[in-house]
Design a protein around this motif. Structure first.
Motif, PDB file in Angstrom:
ATOM      1  N   THR A  55      42.620  23.333  15.259  1.00 12.30           N
ATOM      2  CA  THR A  55      43.006  21.937  15.056  1.00 12.30           C
ATOM      3  C   THR A  55      42.931  21.576  13.579  1.00 12.30           C
ATOM      4  N   ALA A  56      41.889  22.017  12.890  1.00 11.84           N
ATOM      5  CA  ALA A  56      41.741  21.723  11.466  1.00 11.84           C
ATOM      6  C   ALA A  56      42.919  22.292  10.669  1.00 11.84           C
ATOM      7  N   ILE A  57      43.340  23.489  10.989  1.00 12.08           N
ATOM      8  CA  ILE A  57      44.469  24.100  10.277  1.00 12.08           C
ATOM      9  C   ILE A  57      45.761  23.346  10.571  1.00 12.08           C
ATOM     10  N   GLU A  58      45.948  22.935  11.819  1.00 10.56           N
ATOM     11  CA  GLU A  58      47.159  22.174  12.159  1.00 10.56           C
ATOM     12  C   GLU A  58      47.213  20.863  11.372  1.00 10.56           C
ATOM     13  N   LEU A  59      46.074  20.218  11.192  1.00  9.98           N
ATOM     14  CA  LEU A  59      46.028  18.973  10.427  1.00  9.98           C
ATOM     15  C   LEU A  59      46.167  19.229   8.926  1.00  9.98           C
ATOM     16  N   TYR A  60      45.658  20.337   8.483  1.00 11.78           N
ATOM     17  CA  TYR A  60      45.653  20.674   7.060  1.00 11.78           C
ATOM     18  C   TYR A  60      47.028  21.123   6.559  1.00 11.78           C
ATOM     19  N   THR A  61      47.809  21.794   7.398  1.00 12.44           N
ATOM     20  CA  THR A  61      49.076  22.393   6.977  1.00 12.44           C
ATOM     21  C   THR A  61      50.032  21.401   6.312  1.00 12.44           C
ATOM     22  N   PRO A  62      50.290  20.222   6.875  1.00 11.80           N
ATOM     23  CA  PRO A  62      51.210  19.291   6.196  1.00 11.80           C
ATOM     24  C   PRO A  62      50.689  18.832   4.826  1.00 11.80           C
ATOM     25  N   ILE A  63      49.385  18.671   4.705  1.00 15.99           N
ATOM     26  CA  ILE A  63      48.794  18.264   3.427  1.00 15.99           C
ATOM     27  C   ILE A  63      48.886  19.415   2.428  1.00 15.99           C
ATOM     28  N   PHE A  64      48.621  20.610   2.900  1.00 13.48           N
ATOM     29  CA  PHE A  64      48.697  21.824   2.092  1.00 13.48           C
ATOM     30  C   PHE A  64      50.078  21.963   1.459  1.00 13.48           C
ATOM     31  N   GLN A  65      51.109  21.613   2.203  1.00 12.05           N
ATOM     32  CA  GLN A  65      52.483  21.728   1.732  1.00 12.05           C
ATOM     33  C   GLN A  65      52.721  20.876   0.485  1.00 12.05           C
ATOM     34  N   LEU A  66      52.060  19.756   0.387  1.00 13.87           N
ATOM     35  CA  LEU A  66      52.258  18.852  -0.746  1.00 13.87           C
ATOM     36  C   LEU A  66      51.785  19.454  -2.073  1.00 13.87           C
ATOM     37  N   PHE A  67      50.901  20.442  -2.013  1.00  9.91           N
ATOM     38  CA  PHE A  67      50.335  21.017  -3.220  1.00  9.91           C
ATOM     39  C   PHE A  67      51.030  22.307  -3.668  1.00  9.91           C
ATOM     40  N   LEU A  68      52.055  22.736  -2.947  1.00  7.25           N
ATOM     41  CA  LEU A  68      52.757  23.979  -3.278  1.00  7.25           C
ATOM     42  C   LEU A  68      54.246  23.727  -3.483  1.00  7.25           C
ATOM     43  N   THR A  69      54.878  24.648  -4.173  1.00  2.12           N
ATOM     44  CA  THR A  69      56.334  24.594  -4.228  1.00  2.12           C
ATOM     45  C   THR A  69      56.862  24.938  -2.847  1.00  2.12           C
ATOM     46  N   ASP A  70      58.102  24.610  -2.590  1.00  7.73           N
ATOM     47  CA  ASP A  70      58.690  24.911  -1.290  1.00  7.73           C
ATOM     48  C   ASP A  70      58.646  26.407  -0.997  1.00  7.73           C
ATOM     49  N   ASN A  71      59.012  27.217  -1.990  1.00  7.12           N
ATOM     50  CA  ASN A  71      59.015  28.665  -1.815  1.00  7.12           C
ATOM     51  C   ASN A  71      57.603  29.194  -1.528  1.00  7.12           C
ATOM     52  N   ASP A  72      56.616  28.738  -2.300  1.00  3.02           N
ATOM     53  CA  ASP A  72      55.236  29.198  -2.091  1.00  3.02           C
ATOM     54  C   ASP A  72      54.697  28.767  -0.736  1.00  3.02           C
ATOM     55  N   PHE A  73      55.058  27.564  -0.301  1.00  2.00           N
ATOM     56  CA  PHE A  73      54.591  27.103   1.000  1.00  2.00           C
ATOM     57  C   PHE A  73      55.128  27.995   2.120  1.00  2.00           C
ATOM     58  N   TRP A  74      56.430  28.274   2.107  1.00  2.00           N
ATOM     59  CA  TRP A  74      57.002  29.093   3.178  1.00  2.00           C
ATOM     60  C   TRP A  74      56.502  30.524   3.120  1.00  2.00           C
ATOM     61  N   ARG A  75      56.283  31.037   1.928  1.00  2.00           N
ATOM     62  CA  ARG A  75      55.720  32.382   1.826  1.00  2.00           C
ATOM     63  C   ARG A  75      54.304  32.386   2.397  1.00  2.00           C
ATOM     64  N   SER A  76      53.554  31.328   2.136  1.00  4.70           N
ATOM     65  CA  SER A  76      52.199  31.226   2.660  1.00  4.70           C
ATOM     66  C   SER A  76      52.204  31.138   4.188  1.00  4.70           C
ATOM     67  N   VAL A  77      53.048  30.277   4.718  1.00  7.79           N
ATOM     68  CA  VAL A  77      53.129  30.108   6.169  1.00  7.79           C
ATOM     69  C   VAL A  77      53.533  31.420   6.836  1.00  7.79           C
ATOM     70  N   ASN A  78      54.487  32.116   6.245  1.00  3.88           N
ATOM     71  CA  ASN A  78      54.982  33.348   6.845  1.00  3.88           C
ATOM     72  C   ASN A  78      54.143  34.565   6.477  1.00  3.88           C
ATOM     73  N   SER A  79      53.098  34.367   5.696  1.00  4.12           N
ATOM     74  CA  SER A  79      52.254  35.500   5.301  1.00  4.12           C
ATOM     75  C   SER A  79      51.584  36.154   6.501  1.00  4.12           C
ATOM     76  N   LEU A  80      51.365  35.391   7.559  1.00  2.00           N
ATOM     77  CA  LEU A  80      50.763  35.980   8.748  1.00  2.00           C
ATOM     78  C   LEU A  80      51.671  37.038   9.354  1.00  2.00           C
ATOM     79  N   GLN A  81      52.946  36.967   9.028  1.00  2.00           N
ATOM     80  CA  GLN A  81      53.882  37.967   9.515  1.00  2.00           C
ATOM     81  C   GLN A  81      53.649  39.320   8.837  1.00  2.00           C
ATOM     82  N   LEU A  82      52.849  39.346   7.779  1.00  2.00           N
ATOM     83  CA  LEU A  82      52.519  40.612   7.119  1.00  2.00           C
ATOM     84  C   LEU A  82      51.547  41.451   7.949  1.00  2.00           C
ATOM     85  N   ASP A  83      50.928  40.862   8.954  1.00  2.00           N
ATOM     86  CA  ASP A  83      49.985  41.615   9.782  1.00  2.00           C
ATOM     87  C   ASP A  83      50.621  42.884  10.329  1.00  2.00           C
ATOM     88  N   GLU A  84      51.833  42.767  10.852  1.00  2.09           N
ATOM     89  CA  GLU A  84      52.466  43.939  11.446  1.00  2.09           C
ATOM     90  C   GLU A  84      52.828  44.967  10.375  1.00  2.09           C
TER      91      GLU A  84
END
Length: 157
Positions: A55-84
């Motif tokens: 829940t904390a991460i879900e609430l934090y994500t929109p705020i987190f986006q405000l502090f990053l460039t669009d490209n950095d935000f999407w790379r961060s969000v999709n970084s979990l896809q690096l697991d595979e």
């Protein structure tokens, strides 16, 4: 996170240019794999400690986006896809498909929306913990076989 994406991209380009691929070494060095309990402090019960991590991460994500460039935000969000991708690398190094089976954040070419980022982060943590435990078991197995080899060598010598 950008550095990790860049590293993976550059590694793959360099390997491709050299006509090489990641392969299992003859002998693995598990010295960086730690064993034993991790010191976990008691979680304080304060006014700000009422939410679970998802829940904390879900609430934090929109705020987190405000502090990053669009490209950095999407790379961060999709970084979990690096697991595979990382599991594939580890599987090649170990010459074992099990690390890929431990990953639940699939597939690196199919990005997710920012919804359920908390759930995916928890899956990331679970996969990381399971892979660490597996590496610890491999380290212990290697150490016990070394001891056996050393005992045999001692008897023969």
């Amino acid at each position: 996170m950008t550095n990790l994406f860049n590293f993976i991209t550059q590694l793959n380009l360099a390997l491709k240019a050299q006509g090489r691929e990641i392969i299992a070494p003859e002998r693995l060095n598990f010295s960086a794999i730690t064993e034993g309990a991790f010191p976990i402090r008691e979680i304080p019960t304060t006014a700000f400690n009422k939410l679970d991590i998802q829940t904390a991460i879900e609430l934090y994500t929109p705020i987190f986006q405000l502090f990053l460039t669009d490209n950095d935000f999407w790379r961060s969000v999709n970084s979990l896809q690096l697991d595979e991708t990382m599991a594939l690398y580890v599987g090649k190094i170990l010459n074992d498909p099990l690390p890929v089976m431990l990953v639940n954040n699939r597939h690196p070419l199919v990005p997710h929306s920012t919804l359920k980022a908390g759930f995916r982060l928890v899956l990331h943590g679970l996969a990381t913990e399971m892979l660490h435990r597996y590496l610890v078991l491999l380290k212990q197995k290697q150490a016990s076989s070394l001891s056996l080899e050393e005992d045999i060598a001692g008897v023969k010598g």
